[in-house]
Design an enzyme around this catalytic site. Structure first.
Site, PDB file in Angstrom:
ATOM      1  N   PRO A  85      32.304  38.568  36.540  1.00 48.79           N
ATOM      2  CA  PRO A  85      32.235  40.033  36.438  1.00 48.79           C
ATOM      3  C   PRO A  85      32.180  40.706  37.805  1.00 48.79           C
ATOM      4  O   PRO A  85      31.470  40.254  38.702  1.00 48.79           O
ATOM      5  CB  PRO A  85      30.944  40.272  35.649  1.00 48.79           C
ATOM      6  CG  PRO A  85      30.725  39.015  34.888  1.00 48.79           C
ATOM      7  CD  PRO A  85      31.245  37.912  35.748  1.00 48.79           C
ATOM      8  N   CYS A  86      32.922  41.804  37.934  1.00 47.19           N
ATOM      9  CA  CYS A  86      32.995  42.505  39.217  1.00 47.19           C
ATOM     10  C   CYS A  86      32.192  43.804  39.211  1.00 47.19           C
ATOM     11  O   CYS A  86      32.080  44.459  40.256  1.00 47.19           O
ATOM     12  CB  CYS A  86      34.442  42.814  39.577  1.00 47.19           C
ATOM     13  SG  CYS A  86      35.242  43.981  38.436  1.00 47.19           S
ATOM     14  N   GLN A  87      31.612  44.173  38.062  1.00 41.61           N
ATOM     15  CA  GLN A  87      30.971  45.490  37.971  1.00 41.61           C
ATOM     16  C   GLN A  87      29.794  45.646  38.930  1.00 41.61           C
ATOM     17  O   GLN A  87      29.509  46.741  39.393  1.00 41.61           O
ATOM     18  CB  GLN A  87      30.500  45.747  36.533  1.00 41.61           C
ATOM     19  CG  GLN A  87      31.628  45.903  35.534  1.00 41.61           C
ATOM     20  CD  GLN A  87      32.026  44.583  34.915  1.00 41.61           C
ATOM     21  OE1 GLN A  87      31.727  43.520  35.448  1.00 41.61           O
ATOM     22  NE2 GLN A  87      32.707  44.646  33.775  1.00 41.61           N
TER      23      GLN A  87
END
Length: 598
Positions: free
Chosen positions: A295-297
């Site tokens: 995940p890049c959030q």
């Protein structure tokens, strides 16, 4: 996490042709440095006595750590500290990587595990690319915590073993599965006594006959599945089996902890033996390739609440640690991890540096590259970071050089300038023309703001190779003969649905001029000063039927009034920026006129 606090071996050095001038006074003493054969199973006790050792070479381009040939003419080499690591610039040339191939014969088919798979786009692309290169790479396992994504992946890849669970639980499951396989498969279990499969439980009603099981007992007919976690939200995490009960249907299946199945050893053995043969889960060495985009959030610049001081306090960022822990346990031949460019900028690039150093710490060859999707034939810029890892005795894959003429405009951090995948200066590659928005969507039919149709026909036949490729079947993409004997059917367009705008935003969009570069500044009620700051014009100010201003405050205040992004139009001749999951016209350029040229 297992390896979070692990430190690099203090005796380990890396050979490099970088040089630096040092004064003689800086030499402290003579040291004994030896070269050893690299291995992912390297143990400190296997290293001969020395002050330092090296097993890989370091190249500044793409931050590369790779295998070098071992000098067998001498067991050890004496070097002074001034000659250990030389530092000189490589004059912009790309590294000449070793050509060492695998010491083991390649399998006819390579198995891939896709972690954080989503709908499976990354592994699908890898398999397609491998097929075109003559390598038969197949996605055997996939993992994602999103149920809908897993269901979509299963529709397109019914042969793939898909797990809908967290990566942490998946790692624990892999470890427990390996123990079960060693117990019931590797060891001789023929002498284990036969036991019945009856389990004491509260009286249960048969859903078909309405009869209760006698004496509060009922029998486990078979074990259907396995997981590690808490699928029933009981508050107790652990290894569990899905049990099918004698006289009951699938709707009555339950998840039972392994401790409660102590009388079901035969069924557990049967399940493990069957699962081992079918490879329902990978064991160490089973997965040839592991790919994934954690995940890049928690890293992305769109996140205004990022914690730069302690980036791994964010559970989403910790998934990079979990990803590497899975790699460390399964030890695949190759690793490919992808993430946003902010992984090299956020928190001084510590998250990206961790990912690279973790691969090196596990004695993998490693390489880091920054690539723009537009440079490879997509109509969007989309800059991304890729980390390659490879076993020491495998060939470390190189990054594919650009095929389309797209200029890298923004996003790449200067500290990692030499990690941008590009041609050397002076080279004149014959690149194809960049794809633009019109190349991608000119064949799509118009839709309304409140469109509800989930499938429809294309507006016109494909006009270019990109549009033909998008409509192609899996077999056509892979260059294989189509397995379907019936006549080719007309291509159907699915999910061509816009993000519904509220009434106010829809009215604003309708007032944006249908021309290139148009944005909220073209709405009535806005003037732009000599300092490029947009402000209200009380003389032409307009209100919407709702009573709100035609020009909202957030558009005027965005980037101190100097932004041109709110309610901005894309145009047909542009390579668009990164397309996001949720396009927001308030702060992104993502509106286009679907009826132009009609």
């Amino acid at each position: 996490m297992e390896e979070e606090g692990a430190s690099h071996e203090k005796k380990r050095l890396f050979y490099s042709n970088l040089v630096n001038d040092n004064l003689l006074d800086c030499i402290v003493s003579k040291v004994n440095i030896i070269q050893i054969t690299p291995s992912v199973n390297l143990k400190s006790k296997s290293i001969l006595p020395c002050d330092f050792y090296y097993d890989m070479k370091y190249l500044i381009d793409y931050s590369t750590f790779c295998t070098m040939e071992v000098d067998n003419s001498a067991d050890r080499t004496n070097l002074s500290t001034s000659a250990c690591l030389k530092t000189v610039h490589m004059n912009g040339t790309k590294p000449e990587f070793n050509r060492m191939s695998s010491h083991k014969p390649y399998k006819p088919e390579l198995a891939l595990l896709d972690i954080y798979s989503g709908c499976g786009g990354m592994s699908t692309g890898l398999c397609l690319g491998a097929k075109l290169s003559g390598v038969d790479l197949v996605t055997r396992w996939a993992l994602d915590i999103n149920k809908s994504a897993c269901e979509s992946l299963k529709l397109n890849h019914p042969e793939t073993q898909i797990r809908n669970e967290s990566a942490e639980d998946f790692l624990d499951l892999l470890k427990e599965w390996d123990k079960l396989c060693k117990r019931y498969v590797v060891k001789d279990v023929q002498e284990s006594p036969k036991v019945n499969s009856r389990v004491l439980r509260a009286a249960k009603v048969n859903s078909k006959t309405g009869n209760k099981s006698p004496s509060g007992e009922f029998e486990v007919a078979s074990l259907i599945d396995i997981c590690y976690g808490d699928p029933t939200n009981s508050g107790k995490h652990g290894l569990k089996f899905q049990a099918r009960w004698a006289g009951f249907g699938p709707s009555e299946d339950t998840w039972e902890p392994i401790e409660g199945l102590s009388k079901c050893q035969d069924l557990i053995r049967d399940f493990v033996l069957k699962g081992f043969k079918a490879k329902i889960l990978p064991r160490p060495g089973d997965a040839d390739v592991i790919c994934g985009g954690p995940p890049c959030q928690g890293i992305s610049g769109y996140n205004r609440h990022r914690n730069a001081d302690s980036p791994f306090d964010d559970e989403r960022n910790r998934q990079i640690i979990v990803f590497m822990d899975i790699v460390n346990f399964l030890k695949p031949k190759y690793v490919l991890m992808e993430n946003v460019v902010d992984i090299l900028q956020f928190a001084k690039g510590s998250v990206g540096r961790y990912a690279l150093s973790r691969l090196v710490h596990m004695n993998y060859q490693a390489r880091l590259g920054i690539m723009a999707a537009g440079c490879y034939g997509l109509p969007q810029y989309r800059l991304r970071v890729f980390f390659w890892g490879a076993h020491p005795d495998e060939r470390l894959p190189q990054f594919a050089l650009p095929t389309h003429d797209v200029i890298l405009k923004y996003g790449a951090p200067t500290a990692f300038e030499r990690n941008i995948v590009a041609y050397d200066e002076g080279q004149s590659p014959d690149l194809e023309k960049a794809l633009v928005l019109g190349d991608a969507i000119a064949d799509l039919p118009p839709v309304s703001n409140n469109e509800t149709r989930e499938q429809m026909s294309y507006r016109k036949p494909p006009e270019n190779e990109f549009q033909k490729y998008i409509r192609a079947t899996k077999w056509e993409m892979m260059g294989s003969a189509c397995k379907v004997t019936r006549k080719a059917e007309k291509s159907v367009l699915y999910d061509h649905l816009p993000l519904p705008l509220n009434e106010d935003d829809y009215l604003r969009v309708c007032r944006i001029p249908k021309k290139k570069g148009a944005n909220f500044r073209d709405l009535p009620g806005v003037v732009v000063g000599a300092n490029n700051v947009a402000r209200r014009d009380p003389k032409t100010e307009m209100e919407l039927p709702s009573g709100k201003q035609m020009v909202p405050d957030y558009a005027l205040n965005f980037s101190e009034g100097k932004s041109t992004k709110p309610f901005a139009r894309l145009w047909w001749d542009e390579t668009v920026p990164t397309v996001l999951t949720k396009p927001d016209p308030h702060c992104q350029v993502n509106i286009w006129y679907a009826f132009i040229n009609d």
